[in-house]
Design a protein around this motif. Structure first.
Motif, PDB file in Angstrom:
ATOM      1  N   ASN A 190      18.198  -0.422 -11.292  1.00  0.00           N
ATOM      2  CA  ASN A 190      17.878  -1.281 -10.151  1.00  0.00           C
ATOM      3  C   ASN A 190      18.651  -2.715 -10.046  1.00  0.00           C
ATOM      4  O   ASN A 190      19.108  -2.944  -8.864  1.00  0.00           O
ATOM      5  CB  ASN A 190      16.151  -1.727 -10.273  1.00  0.00           C
ATOM      6  CG  ASN A 190      15.488  -0.508  -9.164  1.00  0.00           C
ATOM      7  OD1 ASN A 190      15.444  -0.398  -8.322  1.00  0.00           O
ATOM      8  ND2 ASN A 190      15.054   0.514 -10.095  1.00  0.00           N
ATOM      9  N   GLY A 221      12.738   0.839  -7.075  1.00  0.00           N
ATOM     10  CA  GLY A 221      13.148  -0.073  -5.733  1.00  0.00           C
ATOM     11  C   GLY A 221      13.394  -1.538  -5.652  1.00  0.00           C
ATOM     12  O   GLY A 221      12.480  -1.983  -6.592  1.00  0.00           O
ATOM     13  N   LEU A 231      14.394  -2.286   1.884  1.00  0.00           N
ATOM     14  CA  LEU A 231      14.296  -1.492   0.287  1.00  0.00           C
ATOM     15  C   LEU A 231      15.434  -0.778  -0.068  1.00  0.00           C
ATOM     16  O   LEU A 231      15.790   0.115   0.651  1.00  0.00           O
ATOM     17  CB  LEU A 231      13.094  -0.811   0.167  1.00  0.00           C
ATOM     18  CG  LEU A 231      12.547  -0.266  -1.061  1.00  0.00           C
ATOM     19  CD1 LEU A 231      11.939  -1.504  -1.656  1.00  0.00           C
ATOM     20  CD2 LEU A 231      11.484   1.053  -1.052  1.00  0.00           C
ATOM     21  N   ILE A 252      16.916   1.920  -2.540  1.00  0.00           N
ATOM     22  CA  ILE A 252      16.247   2.789  -3.354  1.00  0.00           C
ATOM     23  C   ILE A 252      17.464   3.542  -4.401  1.00  0.00           C
ATOM     24  O   ILE A 252      18.145   4.380  -3.835  1.00  0.00           O
ATOM     25  CB  ILE A 252      15.416   4.095  -2.623  1.00  0.00           C
ATOM     26  CG1 ILE A 252      14.529   3.440  -1.585  1.00  0.00           C
ATOM     27  CG2 ILE A 252      14.819   5.013  -3.304  1.00  0.00           C
ATOM     28  CD1 ILE A 252      14.257   4.077  -0.422  1.00  0.00           C
ATOM     29  N   VAL A 261      11.101   8.147  -1.617  1.00  0.00           N
ATOM     30  CA  VAL A 261      10.351   6.900  -1.805  1.00  0.00           C
ATOM     31  C   VAL A 261       9.067   7.201  -2.402  1.00  0.00           C
ATOM     32  O   VAL A 261       8.181   7.897  -1.872  1.00  0.00           O
ATOM     33  CB  VAL A 261      10.386   6.321  -0.343  1.00  0.00           C
ATOM     34  CG1 VAL A 261       9.961   4.810  -0.647  1.00  0.00           C
ATOM     35  CG2 VAL A 261      11.670   6.185   0.200  1.00  0.00           C
ATOM     36  N   TRP A 270       5.774   2.164  -1.917  1.00  0.00           N
ATOM     37  CA  TRP A 270       6.602   1.286  -0.822  1.00  0.00           C
ATOM     38  C   TRP A 270       6.287   1.493   0.487  1.00  0.00           C
ATOM     39  O   TRP A 270       6.530   0.857   1.294  1.00  0.00           O
ATOM     40  CB  TRP A 270       7.819   1.498  -1.229  1.00  0.00           C
ATOM     41  CG  TRP A 270       8.382   0.971  -2.556  1.00  0.00           C
ATOM     42  CD1 TRP A 270       9.031   1.824  -3.666  1.00  0.00           C
ATOM     43  CD2 TRP A 270       8.557  -0.527  -2.852  1.00  0.00           C
ATOM     44  NE1 TRP A 270       9.034   0.846  -4.620  1.00  0.00           N
ATOM     45  CE2 TRP A 270       9.078  -0.567  -4.135  1.00  0.00           C
ATOM     46  CE3 TRP A 270       8.319  -1.732  -2.098  1.00  0.00           C
ATOM     47  CZ2 TRP A 270       9.309  -1.735  -4.922  1.00  0.00           C
ATOM     48  CZ3 TRP A 270       8.680  -2.859  -2.520  1.00  0.00           C
ATOM     49  CH2 TRP A 270       9.044  -2.857  -3.972  1.00  0.00           C
ATOM     50  N   TYR A 283      14.762   1.574   4.858  1.00  0.00           N
ATOM     51  CA  TYR A 283      14.693   1.988   3.492  1.00  0.00           C
ATOM     52  C   TYR A 283      16.183   2.477   3.362  1.00  0.00           C
ATOM     53  O   TYR A 283      16.592   3.412   4.020  1.00  0.00           O
ATOM     54  CB  TYR A 283      13.647   3.172   3.477  1.00  0.00           C
ATOM     55  CG  TYR A 283      12.426   2.383   3.310  1.00  0.00           C
ATOM     56  CD1 TYR A 283      11.590   2.275   2.091  1.00  0.00           C
ATOM     57  CD2 TYR A 283      11.607   2.183   4.625  1.00  0.00           C
ATOM     58  CE1 TYR A 283      10.211   2.018   2.161  1.00  0.00           C
ATOM     59  CE2 TYR A 283      10.445   1.665   4.516  1.00  0.00           C
ATOM     60  CZ  TYR A 283       9.779   1.435   3.197  1.00  0.00           C
ATOM     61  OH  TYR A 283       8.415   1.040   3.385  1.00  0.00           O
TER      62      TYR A 283
END
Length: 393
Positions: A48, A85, A96, A98, A110, A114, A125
């Motif tokens: 991340n 995330g 977001l 991912i 996901v 979230w 996303y």
């Protein structure tokens, strides 16, 4: 930060964005990923952080210099300890990211937090393929919250929503065109709020889920309990600290004795000595002549403010005053602003808030606090990028 040129042999879709991971960012991510409880959470944090280090500068350079991590960088470890995330706030929207190492890009997956936590839901996303050793990330598709919630497949076994590759938009440039042509198009589906947790229930969950033997705490209890615990920023932070075996970071009395903790400093708390002289005959409320003040900087509606917490006598007497002040030149608190204190489980109590019915120099609330009690502060309108905090007395 510039996109790296992609090879048609490796990346068959030339519209997909590929970004470079710099060696310095890789080294930094490796170092920062050590402060997690399990190998799985350390690796999740590493991926991340790499994703963030590549994508955020690109968003800032190409679209909005003010793009920033939602709730701030200091809050990220408490997320990555338990979920995958990273959320980015950009131009009144939330993205977001991912990240995934998967080679077969047949779907975007996901985690439920979230999608179904009202305060966590994003507008868009972005599925991000990441190759740490090769040093690149690729944004290969995106979807809205509405698409994931309504058309996504929900998997109860791992509590995830997924969309097939053909249901995603591969060309990220389409997003900016669509935003210009249809700026009011809805992106989020309706989400039901989760029931609130009692303090006893939260304490039991924290004790149970903080055990390192619980490898996946997000799957260890029903989602209604887990989601309610996680959505409370103070409890999420406490879970992270307990899983690492850290001592209490939010003890206000410890801050007075030995200085503000490192984590609290990251959240913009500081300590200083306040000296005032009371005027004889003054009808104004009296403040101590010399007192230690705990102060936190806030940004509300793009303007600077300061939240202060100070004991009104001996700290052991546990009578405290919370104040909100403007720190801009000749600034004041606008009409309609509120300063509010709540119990740790977010319950109001008598005389727990002050409301500006007209422009004032400050708002303040005074409270008597029991030993070990936790308080949560709130300001309305909400400060930018502030997570909920539990101050322990």
């Amino acid at each position: 930060m510039h996109p790296i040129e992609s090879s048609p042999m490796i990346f068959p879709n030339p519209t997909q964005l590929c970004l470079e991971i710099l060696p310095a960012d890789r080294d930094r991510a490796k170092q920062q990923s050590q402060s997690f409880s399990t190998p799985a959470s350390r690796w999740r944090a590493y991926l991340n952080q790499l994703c963030l280090s590549a994508v955020l500068p690109w968003l800032q350079q190409e679209y909005d210099p003010q793009a920033q991590v939602w709730l701030g960088m200091a809050a990220l470890p408490s997320f990555w300890e338990v979920v995958n995330g990273v959320a980015i706030a950009l131009d009144n929207m939330r993205f977001l990211l991912i990240p995934s190492e998967a080679i077969d890009l047949d779907e975007m997956r996901v985690q439920q937090e979230w999608i179904d936590l009202p305060s966590w839901a994003a507008d868009y996303y972005l599925a991000v393929q990441i190759e740490p050793d090769e040093g690149w990330v690729r944004i290969w598709g995106y979807a809205t919250h509405q698409q994931l919630k309504i058309r996504g497949n929900y998997d109860r076994s791992d509590r995830t929503y997924s969309l097939d590759e053909e249901d995603l938009i591969a060309d990220f440039n389409v997003f900016w065109v669509a935003r210009q042509l249809c700026p009011g198009e809805p992106t989020r589906a309706a989400i039901a709020s989760l029931p609130s947790l009692s303090l006893d229930c939260a304490e039991n969950l924290l004790a149970r889920l903080s055990e390192r033997a619980v490898i996946e705490p997000r799957l260890a209890v029903p989602f209604s309990l887990w989601g309610s615990l996680l959505e409370h920023g103070g409890w999420r932070q406490r879970l992270y600290e307990k899983r690492l075996g850290r001592q209490e970071q939010w003890s206000v009395l410890d801050w007075l004795r030995g200085g503000v903790s490192g984590l609290a400093k990251q959240m913009a708390w500081e300590r200083f000595e306040l000296q005032t002289a009371s005027k004889e005959g003054s009808t104004e409320e009296k403040a101590p002549a010399i007192s230690t003040v705990l102060s936190r900087q806030l940004i509300v509606n793009h303007q600077p403010y300061e939240l202060r917490a100070l004991p009104l006598s001996d700290p052991e007497a546990r009578i405290w005053r919370f104040e909100l002040r403007s720190t801009s030149l000749a600034g004041s608190i606008p009409r309609g602003f509120k300063l509010r204190l709540l119990t740790e489980d977010l319950q109001p109590f008598e005389n727990n808030e002050d409301i500006a019915t007209e422009a004032v120099d400050r708002l303040y609330v005074e409270v008597a606090i029991s030993p070990g009690e936790g308080l949560v502060w709130e300001v309305e309108p909400s400060p930018e990028n502030c997570d909920r905090e539990i101050l322990r007395f």
